[in-house]
Write an enzyme that holds these catalytic residues in place. Structure first.
Site, PDB file in Angstrom:
ATOM      1  N   GLU A 103       0.900  -1.055   0.003  1.00 26.93           N
ATOM      2  CA  GLU A 103       0.131  -0.101   0.065  1.00 26.93           C
ATOM      3  C   GLU A 103       1.016   1.367  -0.151  1.00 26.93           C
ATOM      4  OE1 GLU A 103      -2.683   0.208   3.164  1.00 26.93           O
ATOM      5  OE2 GLU A 103      -3.456   2.252   2.685  1.00 26.93           O
ATOM      6  N   ARG A 106       6.097 -12.897   9.296  1.00 32.24           N
ATOM      7  CA  ARG A 106       6.604 -11.683   9.046  1.00 32.24           C
ATOM      8  C   ARG A 106       8.095 -11.713   9.453  1.00 32.24           C
ATOM      9  NH1 ARG A 106       2.819  -7.407   8.906  1.00 32.24           N
ATOM     10  NH2 ARG A 106       4.221  -6.073   9.063  1.00 32.24           N
ATOM     11  N   LYS A 123       5.237   0.771   8.970  1.00 29.15           N
ATOM     12  CA  LYS A 123       5.108   2.152   8.275  1.00 29.15           C
ATOM     13  C   LYS A 123       4.668   3.159   9.290  1.00 29.15           C
ATOM     14  CE  LYS A 123       3.730  -0.016   4.357  1.00 29.15           C
ATOM     15  NZ  LYS A 123       2.486   0.136   3.521  1.00 29.15           N
TER      16      LYS A 123
HETATM   17  P1  ATP Z   1       3.372  -1.982   7.607  1.00 27.15           P
HETATM   18  O1  ATP Z   1       2.609  -2.625   8.857  1.00 27.15           O
HETATM   19  O2  ATP Z   1       4.725  -1.665   8.013  1.00 27.15           O
HETATM   20  O3  ATP Z   1       2.405  -1.015   7.034  1.00 27.15           O
HETATM   21  P2  ATP Z   1       1.880  -3.537   5.797  1.00 27.15           P
HETATM   22  O4  ATP Z   1       1.923  -5.115   5.857  1.00 27.15           O
HETATM   23  O5  ATP Z   1       0.832  -2.842   6.135  1.00 27.15           O
HETATM   24  O6  ATP Z   1       3.439  -3.083   6.520  1.00 27.15           O
HETATM   25  P3  ATP Z   1       1.806  -3.363   2.981  1.00 27.15           P
HETATM   26  O7  ATP Z   1       2.343  -2.229   2.228  1.00 27.15           O
HETATM   27  O8  ATP Z   1       0.548  -3.821   3.021  1.00 27.15           O
HETATM   28  O9  ATP Z   1       2.609  -3.200   4.283  1.00 27.15           O
HETATM   29  O10 ATP Z   1       2.934  -4.705   2.634  1.00 27.15           O
HETATM   30  C1  ATP Z   1       3.157  -5.266   1.411  1.00 27.15           C
HETATM   31  C2  ATP Z   1       3.357  -6.567   1.530  1.00 27.15           C
HETATM   32  O11 ATP Z   1       4.671  -6.788   2.373  1.00 27.15           O
HETATM   33  C3  ATP Z   1       2.455  -7.303   1.954  1.00 27.15           C
HETATM   34  O12 ATP Z   1       2.430  -8.667   1.284  1.00 27.15           O
HETATM   35  C4  ATP Z   1       2.918  -7.752   3.460  1.00 27.15           C
HETATM   36  O13 ATP Z   1       2.376  -8.947   3.887  1.00 27.15           O
HETATM   37  C5  ATP Z   1       4.400  -7.575   3.310  1.00 27.15           C
HETATM   38  N1  ATP Z   1       5.164  -7.296   4.340  1.00 27.15           N
HETATM   39  C6  ATP Z   1       4.938  -6.239   5.391  1.00 27.15           C
HETATM   40  N2  ATP Z   1       5.592  -6.253   6.208  1.00 27.15           N
HETATM   41  C7  ATP Z   1       6.385  -7.356   6.258  1.00 27.15           C
HETATM   42  C8  ATP Z   1       7.328  -7.994   7.291  1.00 27.15           C
HETATM   43  N3  ATP Z   1       7.868  -7.366   8.345  1.00 27.15           N
HETATM   44  N4  ATP Z   1       7.888  -9.407   6.930  1.00 27.15           N
HETATM   45  C9  ATP Z   1       7.520  -9.855   5.746  1.00 27.15           C
HETATM   46  N5  ATP Z   1       6.591  -9.251   4.908  1.00 27.15           N
HETATM   47  C10 ATP Z   1       5.949  -7.853   5.073  1.00 27.15           C
HETATM   48 MG    MG Z   2      -0.937  -2.629   5.611  1.00 24.89          MG
END
Ligand code: ATP
Ligand code: MG
Length: 557
Positions: A35, A266, A276
């Site tokens: 996102e 994760r 983020k």
């Molecule tokens: P954040 O919590 O930092 O905002 P998010 O999961 O909301 O992270 P997205 O932009 O939705 O961020 O993530 C894009 C992809 O990266 C998704 O498929 C998510 O599962 C993966 N991802 C995010 N954080 C991790 C992590 N710590 N380890 C592995 N994969 C991750």
């Molecule tokens: Mg997210």
């Protein structure tokens, strides 16, 4: 799919793919779906290497897809930074252009209409609070909304009116009609569309209704033909909903493939924030130098700090793909980085805390060029020429007025070797009696002690790094400590900030060749560590280096 794929699977996702291939699947498509609401961090690197890695291994395709379905938090800056970071990591495997969920808005709408027509979705006038209260708990079933029994015709008209902008934010939502008594709370008539009167960075004001993640994500996957939709464990409980959506719109013309979701753990690093939202709080509070501050675990921060894509890939591969969450030691990441830099970072000398040295038996005004290997571990290493003369700098901590026999550096009356040059002896020193500060060392050199000379092989315990004084360039080194104080009891990340996490040394003496050091290049400063030319602040007449990683490896394996 080639025969290569017959080899052993490295993790459960590959095992899954192998069995799908055995059952007749003839192609692999994955995606990385961020996102655009912030910058990517080290956790995302795990997902990027996993998804692009699978596509590479199985000769399939991997898309970068922006999940831009929430116009309130998203923006162009984030789209650009994310694309740059992904290209940095996957290099020549890069895609032509990124995909955007917002390109599928019309399809999402059609899917919702299809669900309404099948009696599988309804417009609910309840407020967000009411919906939450009626959802029930893990122990008790939810309550059905009074709007659940609306007719298909009424739902259809109301949804058309929602799209047409007849209602305010929050006035109505579209919900899937599944089962308010389901043991899985995600299946209790989840909201799938909501009203948001905000301009979208790509579609402008064309839409004022936006799909929720649980509707949009499976559709995005199926529209792109994603075969294996890999996400993190927190979505495990959403998988039945993912399947429900695709099972109920399967005849829609835009569905290319019946995608399946698989979850992995994760990546979390010790003493590191990978969220983020939290990183954004630090940036917005102005505590760091933007999203690419080298102290941040963002990919742009790691890049500015001198991390390489190779080291990050090596790390992500070595920690593996797991089904249970755990924290990985930060030292492991540093260990992988050191292994890469030890191979590839050119060596140079820099004096971080300079102390003047005069070689009293070396002629004033004379300079000679010494040869130093750029990669000393490699016998055939190319060399760099470094000036040597009467006036030098050494590291202040490499001299002591008094020291025991275990101190192999410089002290009065003792000898050391200067790396790639001569053996010198400390004859005397000049001290400011008022402050106690050592001002200068007076030394002599042994003219026959350089490589190839008669006394070159004399046994000398200490070897120091140094820089010739008249030709040195002066600049800065930014030493980096932990960004956050995790021992602090503070709740708010902003209060955990460690104000001592950046220490600027601003009289550093560099070898003159550092005036031409390319931005972003990482060097090993011999005996001091790895340092990267700061792409933001470094100038030829005043180099600025950020500390990449120390030389000492404390990783136990
Ligand atoms: P954040 O919590 O930092 O905002 P998010 O999961 O909301 O992270 P997205 O932009 O939705 O961020 O993530 C894009 C992809 O990266 C998704 O498929 C998510 O599962 C993966 N991802 C995010 N954080 C991790 C992590 N710590 N380890 C592995 N994969 C991750
Ligand atoms: Mg997210």
């Amino acid at each position: 799919v080639s025969e290569q794929t017959e080899n052993i699977s490295a993790n459960f996702i590959e095992a899954q793919i192998n069995s799908d291939i055995a059952a007749g699947l003839d192609h692999i498509v994955t995606r990385f779906p961020p996102e655009p609401n912030g910058y990517l961090h080290i956790g995302h690197a795990k997902s990027i290497f996993l998804n692009f890695g699978l596509a590479k291994k199985y000769q399939g395709k991997c898309f970068l897809r922006f999940d831009d379905t929430n116009p309130v938090k998203e923006g162009e800056e984030f789209v650009n930074s994310i694309e740059r970071d992904v290209r940095w990591l996957v290099g020549d495997q890069a895609f032509d252009k990124a995909n955007f969920a917002s390109d599928y808005f019309e399809y999402f709408y059609q899917a919702a209409v299809m669900l309404i027509k099948k009696g599988l979705a309804y417009v609910d006038d309840s407020t967000a609070d009411q919906i939450r209260l009626m959802r029930g708990t893990l122990k008790s079933p939810g309550q059905e909304s009074p709007f659940r029994t609306r007719s298909v015709e009424e739902n259809l008209q109301l949804f058309i009116d929602m799209r047409a902008g007849k209602f305010a934010n929050g006035e109505k939502v579209l919900r899937a009609k599944i089962d308010m008594a389901s043991p899985n709370i995600n299946m209790r008539d989840p909201v799938i569309y909501r009203i948001v009167h905000t301009s979208h960075q790509r579609t402008g004001d064309a839409w004022c209704i936006y799909p929720m993640y649980d509707l949009a994500h499976p559709l995005e996957d199926a529209i792109e033909g994603v075969t294996h939709s890999v996400c993190t464990l927190e979505f495990e409980d959403h998988r039945p909903l993912y399947d429900w959506v695709l099972d109920n719109v399967k005849e829609a013309p835009f569905i290319k493939f019946r995608s399946r979701q698989y979850e992995f753990a994760r990546l979390e690093l010790e003493n590191t924030v990978t969220s983020k939202r939290k990183l954004k709080a630090l940036v917005e509070a102005g505590l760091v130098d933007g999203w690419d501050d080298p102290r941040l675990p963002t990919l742009s921060g790691l890049r500015r700090r001198g991390y390489t894509p190779e080291a990050l890939e090596d790390f992500c591969t070595r920690i593996g793909v797991a089904k249970t969450n755990s924290r990985v030691e930060t030292e492991y990441l540093k260990h992988c980085l050191r292994e890469d830099l030890n191979q590839h970072a050119p060596r140079t000398m820099a004096v971080l805390d300079p102390l003047k040295v005069t070689i009293t038996n070396y002629p004033e005004g004379q300079i000679e060029m010494r040869q130093a290997p750029i990669y000393p571990q490699d016998e055939n290493s190319p060399t760099v020429q470094i000036p040597f003369g009467r006036h030098l700098y050494i590291e202040r901590e490499d001299f002591r007025e008094q020291a025991n026999n275990k101190f192999y550096r410089l002290k009065p009356g003792k000898e050391v070797r200067l790396k790639s040059a001569y053996i010198i002896k400390c004859e005397d020193y000049i001290k400011d009696e008022a402050t106690g500060e050592i001002k200068e060392l007076l030394c002599t050199y042994d003219p026959d002690s350089a490589t190839g000379g008669a006394t070159a092989n004399r046994k000398i315990k200490g070897t120091l790094h140094w820089v010739e004084a008249t030709q040195a360039v002066e600049g800065e080194v930014h030493l980096l400590g932990d960004l956050l104080d995790f021992s602090s009891q503070a709740e708010d990340i902003v209060d955990q900030f460690n104000p001592e996490s950046l220490r600027v040394l601003d009289h550093v003496k560099f070898d003159p060749s550092m005036a031409d050091a390319p931005l972003g290049q990482t060097y090993q400063f011999q005996r001091k560590g790895y340092f990267c030319v700061d792409s933001k602040y470094s100038k030829p007449d005043r180099p600025v280096f950020v500390e990449t990683v120390s030389l000492k490896d404390s990783f136990k394996g």
